[in-house]
Each structure stands twice: as structure tokens, then as C-alpha cells.
Scaffold this active site. Structure first.
Site, PDB file in Angstrom:
ATOM      1  CE1 TYR A  46      13.039 -17.246  32.414  1.00  0.00           C
ATOM      2  CE2 TYR A  46      11.979 -15.099  32.475  1.00  0.00           C
ATOM      3  CZ  TYR A  46      12.454 -16.428  31.775  1.00  0.00           C
ATOM      4  OH  TYR A  46      12.324 -16.390  30.567  1.00  0.00           O
ATOM      5  CB  SER A  95      13.871 -12.699  30.062  1.00  0.00           C
ATOM      6  OG  SER A  95      12.642 -12.340  30.452  1.00  0.00           O
TER       7      SER A  95
END
Length: 249
Positions: A158, A144
Site C-alpha cells: 500500500y 496517504s
């Protein structure tokens, strides 16, 4: 069968391939000539649509209902794909959880499950896949953009999980390079999926942080994965590739 396709004769597995980026990757690999197995968790109807797309491309498909948090089941799924197709050349680690919230309000249960799916699962699948791969094999993991730039609050857990994949990718590349197996990491930017729609409540703010001023299409992420998985990416390993529309600049 078109023998000129770049992945003709290859076999691939995508962990988390029934929707979003994962489904786009499955479809692209099949379109490029690979037989593709993939995992999904609960949405059998979505998985069947992806199977149909693979078969429409003239390739074989195998959909397996597997929770990536179950390490033994995931390793068995990798073996099942290799057994079904007689080989395994490509692994794409895509499944992930997306916990959002203040870091001091996330409990140990969220931590454990996030790490199990986002970090342990890529490790388990990669080590299982490596046992089946020979020279020319490729492991591509989906990370990501937040691993390079965390703009918004609430992404601490995350971000941690996606940053861990940088180290895993480097380790895989070094350990497996002598066997001709490559490992790379793709960091997507904002991508139009059902979990993060381009018309969502915060999409204008998110879009404003990209240089191109838009969300990616899932097919654009899949194109980069296909490049890294195939022979055109044969001298790329141990690195992260940003496909983020300039989010991190």
C-alpha cells in the site's frame, strides 16, 4: 443558482465517490457550486444517496459504475462526464485498494491489482481529464500519510502504491503547468470511514500517533480538496499536502 459559490459553473469528476472520503468530496464540490460526476464499483444504493445529495445542493450529478482497474472503462467515464456537463475543470483521484499483510506473503495478483487501481487508474484518469481541461483546471489525487511515515508492519504494498503518486503528481504539474492546469496530492491521516472506523479494533493505537489525538472527519479532507481545486489554490501545484492531525511529525 448562487453565482457567488467558489466553484459555480465548474464541472468535476471524482473517481471513487460513493462512500467515505470520496463521497464527502463529491458533496463538498457540489455544495461549492460544481456539477459532479463520480464512479463507484458495486454499491448502487450508496451511489444514489450521493446523487441525491448533489441534487439537493442544486447541482447536476452523474454516477457511473466503473471498476478503476479497467483502464478503458475509466477513460470512457472521464469522457462521459465531460460530455454530460460540457466541460471538465476538476478531477479527484480517490479510488484505492487497501492491501495489508506481510510483504513476503502478498502475491503477484495482489500486486498487479493494487497497482492497477492505486497507480495506473490515477494516471489514466488524469491523462484523460487533461485532454478536456483548460486554464484553471485542477487534478487532486488522494494519497496517504503512510507515504511519509509507515508506522505499522504490513503496509509495504500500500505504501509503495501511494508513494508512486508523489512522482505522478510532480510529473503532471510540470507537464500541464504551461496550460494553467495544476496537480496536487492530499495525504489524509486516520479518517473515520467505514473502512477505517474511529472505533475500530486498533483505533486507540492509531489515534495515539496523531498530535491531535483523534481521527479526521471525511469532511475535513474534502475541505482541503476543495481549496486545492478552486481559485484559492491557484498557485499551489506539484506538491503534497498532509491532512493528518500531526501523524507524521
Amino acid at each position: 443558482m448562487n453565482t457567488q459559490l467558489p466553484l459555480n459553473g465548474r464541472a468535476a469528476m471524482v473517481v471513487g465517490g460513493s462512500r467515505g472520503i470520496g463521497a464527502a468530496v463529491v458533496r463538498r464540490l457540489a455544495r461549492d457550486g460544481a456539477d459532479v460526476g463520480f464512479t463507484y464499483v458495486t454499491d448502487a444504493a450508496a451511489a444514489e444517496k450521493v446523487v441525491a445529495a448533489v441534487e439537493e445542493a442544486g447541482r447536476q450529478a452523474l454516477a457511473l459504475a466503473v471498476d478503476s482497474a479497467d483502464a478503458a472503462a475509466l477513460a470512457d467515464a472521464v469522457d462521459a462526464v465531460a460530455d454530460r456537463f460540457g466541460r471538465l475543470d476538476i478531477l479527484v483521484n480517490n479510488a484505492a485498494l487497501y492491501p495489508v499483510g506481510p510483504i513476503d506473503q502478498l502475491g503477484i495478483d495482489e500486486f498487479d491489482r493494487t497497482v492497477a487501481v492505486n497507480v495506473r487508474a490515477p494516471f489514466v484518469a488524469s491523462t484523460a481529464a487533461a485532454r478536456h481541461m483548460t486554464g484553471g483546471g485542477s487534478i487532486v489525487t488522494i494519497g496517504s500519510m503512510v507515504a511519509d511515515r509507515t508506522v505499522f508492519p504490513g503496509y509495504g504494498l500500500y505504501t509503495m502504491s501511494k508513494t508512486a503518486l508523489v512522482g505522478l503528481t510532480k510529473g503532471l504539474a510540470r507537464d500541464l503547468g504551461g496550460r494553467g492546469i495544476r496537480a496536487t496530492l492530499v495525504h489524509p491521516g486516520p479518517t473515520d470511514t467505514d473502512l477505517n472506523p474511529a472505533d475500530g479494533p486498533y483505533s486507540d493505537v492509531i489515534r495515539s500517533h496523531t498530535a491531535l489525538g483523534r481521527y479526521a472527519h471525511a469532511d475535513e479532507i474534502a475541505a482541503t480538496v476543495a481549496h486545492l481545486a478552486g481559485d484559492d489554490g491557484r498557485f499551489i501545484t506539484g506538491t503534497s499536502v498532509l491532512v493528518d492531525g500531526g501523524f507524521t511529525i
